[in-house]
Design a protein around this motif. Structure first.
Motif: not given
Length: 143
Positions: A18, A22, A25, A75, A79, A82, A88
């Motif tokens: 996951l 992420y 993306t 971010e 991250f 997660i 998420m």
């Protein structure tokens, strides 16, 4: 720098997948320089974690040619959230002492749980700052 707190669920084996999803993306969403800085920062952190540290070794100093902008830090927080709980649903919250951290959606959506979390985090931050000041005093006295 920041602590992550979740609902107490143990991350499943898919947490890394996951987090990687992420991150991939983000490549299309972030400024290319910030994305590159984020990837460099993540790599450096995990390289540092993987290297064994001998108690007699000096503290390694990490010098990276990156800019830790608010977007990169945000971010990184998401991250790491997660990775730590395999969900998420991560939210960045203001602690109330000028710092921010990430919590899962369950805590973010529960005002009482969020208030309790922020109080505990502010106290942890206060204690860490006192410890830093003590260490600075010891260091300056020894030089």
């Amino acid at each position: 720098m920041h602590d992550h707190e979740g609902t107490g669920a143990t991350p499943g084996p898919h947490a890394r997948e996951l987090a990687e999803l992420y991150l991939s993306t983000l490549e299309d969403l972030m400024d290319p320089k910030e994305y590159a800085d984020l990837k460099t920062f993540i790599s450096a952190i995990y390289r540092g974690i993987a290297e064994p540290i001998d108690p007699d070794d000096p503290s390694p100093e990490l010098h990276l040619d990156i800019d830790l902008t608010p977007a990169v830090i945000d971010e990184w927080l998401i991250f790491s959230g997660i990775l730590s709980n395999g969900s998420m649903d991560q939210r960045i919250v203001e602690i109330g002492d000028g710092s921010r951290t990430v919590v899962d959606g369950g805590i973010a959506d529960d005002p009482e749980a969020l208030r309790d979390f922020c109080e505990r985090q502010r106290e942890r931050n206060r204690i860490r700052e006192e410890e830093r000041e003590i260490l600075k005093g010891i260091e300056s006295a020894s030089t």
